[in-house]
Motif scaffolding. Structure first.
Motif: not given
Ligand code: G6P
Length: 603
Positions: A397, A351, A345-346, A348-349, A302
């Motif tokens: 992942v 992190t 930017i995320s 999953s929303g 992201a």
């Molecule tokens: C983890 C995942 C990555 C992802 C990152 C941010 O490290 O393995 O693929 O880009 O988290 O996650 P997000 O959900 O915030 O985009």
């Protein structure tokens, strides 16, 4: 960084828990466990390793209630004992937890002094024993939960089951996600949306400091001081096929192939001929006019999408642009002023680092915008406004399709804001027309899979690689290298092409693999000189380009021509495929790379 689930309903708790754990597995996969109750007997299982059904559920009967967990160890090694669910001394109260109890050592000491027996090394287990004490004291489980919460520090989402109150399932949320899915006389609680449609499409995303008490017929949501809370029903937009692998061998390759659809969905309903409609952002009205600076942030892939965004914003707007990874930005003494807007930017929303930056920014009253894939997620609810990317669920992942949607959303946002400032309508029109053609051009790249497999087969013996690109394609190099590291476990470093002579060139020797992203853009000829420089030192260069003359090169992957600022939407795709196929040939566990989890909800 674990996945939790709870189910109460129609005598199929075991099926739902197992299916949910499989969907949540990307959140953690070193061990797992569940409790199912059928009115007579408790079935408890804890397993180290993969979630497989047959061998581990022998003798377990279905039930009407159950909780489950897939673990990513933080406190306590990977072992059966440390796997959840955890329980109290009497083995009546069982719970699953995602997050961290920061003051667990003090609580544990107190509980040990009172004579409680611990079965694990986890931080989680203190909650079970606290509940046990308070249940004894108040003769009421709900009260016991409220009292216990007063003692806990940290971040947690919990699902609690008590054998003495078997028709009551309790979910708690503080800084770790928890969703309630509402079906026909059945309910599910889960860390994210993926398991929800096992009972229906309707869901409620709990807020921080909320508790949900679920019975067989109904539910109520309260805050930590026992006051009733209002809630909002939302509906899941995707169907079963979006969350299953289908005929693909791995989720990652399925998701790479879903890229054109993801981009189409991000664009859907938002493009007019020479402007962009962004409902959420428009609501901010005049507030947008005072912005003069934009700070972008995110983690992992992201963040790299954000880095592309930086170049795009610089091209289309006159804002001052800054970017940093969230794990740094949150600890920097960064001076947010009231003319700044933060764009987080995320996929999953959820992190944790990204979420923390937003919270800091909010304290300073600056505008926060989110580019998020998962509706109902923490970031989507905390920001002032945002753009949902609608890339559909991502389960591997390593993030892929969400990245293209994030870049697409950033381009739309830059056009939207640019039009209020220096960008002309005709310039906007030109970009938007080209943007619409991107999914089709991506489909053509996906057809090149067999050529990419050939190149990948040459890389399997490599111990190290370099990825080079310039300007818009420097972030692409970073993303390509990240994927090669995280799923193929080949060391890969990315540099701006122009930096080679300041160090990395020393690494280049005979047959050293270098991926150079070199579309026909403003730095094309400079990159050609960089390529010559590396080739002269014997490097094996793999070029990603839209230059048809490149047919004379030994290793090249052809992408269609597009506007310079849109090139990352095309040039990254061969790199995702290259990393995937290299990893596949090396027999790696692609969807679950070692030591990594998808939603990093703890620091
Ligand atoms: C983890 C995942 C990555 C992802 C990152 C941010 O490290 O393995 O693929 O880009 O988290 O996650 P997000 O959900 O915030 O985009």
């Amino acid at each position: 960084m674990c996945g939790i689930v709870g189910y109460l309903g129609k005598e199929k708790a075991l099926d739902i828990i197992l299916a949910s754990l499989k969907r949540l597995e990307y959140r953690g996969y070193d061990s797992w466990g569940f409790v199912v109750y059928n009115g007579k007997k408790i079935f408890l299982k804890k397993v180290v390793g993969k979630i497989t059904e047959a061998e581990n559920i022998a003798g377990v009967q279905n039930g009407f209630v159950g909780i489950g967990h897939t673990r990513w160890a933080t406190h306590g090694k990977v072992s059966e004992n440390n796997a959840h669910p955890h329980f109290d001394c009497q083995q009546k109260i069982f719970l699953v937890h995602n997050g961290i109890i920061e003051n667990y050592d003090l609580l544990k000491e107190k509980l040990l002094n009172k004579g409680h027996k611990f079965n694990s090394e986890t931080d989680t287990e203190v909650i079970c024993h606290l509940l046990e004490d308070y249940k004894k004291k108040f003769k009421n489980l709900k009260q016991a939960v409220l009292e216990t919460l007063k003692e806990l520090r940290g971040s947690f989402a919990l699902v609690i089951f008590d054998k003495d109150n078997p028709e009551l399932l309790i979910g708690v949320r503080l800084a770790s996600p928890l969703i309630l899915g509402v079906g026909e006389k059945e309910f599910i609680l889960a860390s994210d949306l993926l398991p929800i449609n096992l009972v229906g499409q309707k869901f409620i995303a709990l807020n921080d400091e909320e508790i949900v008490f679920v019975t067989k017929k109904d539910f109520e949501i309260k805050n930590f001081t026992n006051q009733q809370k209002l809630y909002l029903f939302q509906e899941i937009r995707w169907g079963q096929e979006d969350i299953e692998k289908g005929d693909f061998p791995d989720f990652m390759i399925k998701e790479i192939f879903e890229t054109p659809r993801a981009v189409r969905n991000t664009l859907k309903g938002r493009l007019l001929s020479d402007e962009v409609k962004l409902g959420g952002i428009e609501l901010l009205g005049d507030k947008l006019n005072k912005i003069s600076k934009i700070v972008l942030t995110g983690c992992g892939t992201a963040y790299y999408a954000g880095l592309v965004g930086k170049y795009v914003f610089e091209e289309l707007t006159d804002f001052q642009i800054e970017i940093d990874v969230a794990s740094e930005l949150r600890y920097r003494n960064y001076k947010f002023d009231d003319k700044t807007a933060l764009i987080a930017i995320s996929q999953s929303g959820e992190t944790a680092d990204t979420l923390e930056v937003i919270k800091e920014a909010k304290k300073k009253n600056i505008i926060t915008l989110g580019i998020v894939n998962v509706p109902g997620s923490s970031i989507s609810r905390i920001v002032d406004a945002g753009i949902f990317t609608y890339a559909g669920p991502e389960r591997a992942v390593a993030s892929t399709k969400a990245y293209y949607s994030q870049i697409t959303a950033l381009i739309m946002l830059a056009i939207f804001l640019g039009l209020r400032r220096k960008l002309s309508r005709s310039e906007a029109k030109n970009i938007l027309e080209e943007l619409k053609t991107i999914p089709e051009k991506q489909e053509k790249i996906l057809n090149l899979e067999s050529e990419i497999i050939k190149i990948a087969s040459d890389l399997t013996k490599s111990r190290s690689m370099l990825y080079l690109g310039r300007k818009f394609n420097y972030p692409v190099a970073l993303e390509g290298a990240l994927k090669m590291k995280e799923i193929a476990y080949i060391h890969a470093e990315a540099y701006p092409g122009g930096e080679m002579k300041h160090g990395p060139l020393a690494l280049v020797e005979h047959d050293f693999p270098v991926v150079f992203i070199n579309p026909h853009d403003s730095l094309y000829s400079k990159s050609l000189s960089n390529i010559e420089e590396i080739k002269a030192r014997g490097a094996k260069v793999i070029t990603i380009t839209d230059d048809i003359n490149c047919h004379f090169e030994e290793n090249f992957i052809f992408v269609h021509h597009t506007l310079e600022l849109l090139t990352p939407l095309l040039t990254t795709l061969p790199l995702h495929l290259l990393a995937y196929h290299t990893a596949k040939l090396l027999n790696r566990n692609i969807d679950r790379p070692r030591n990594l989890a998808k939603s990093v909800t703890v620091e």
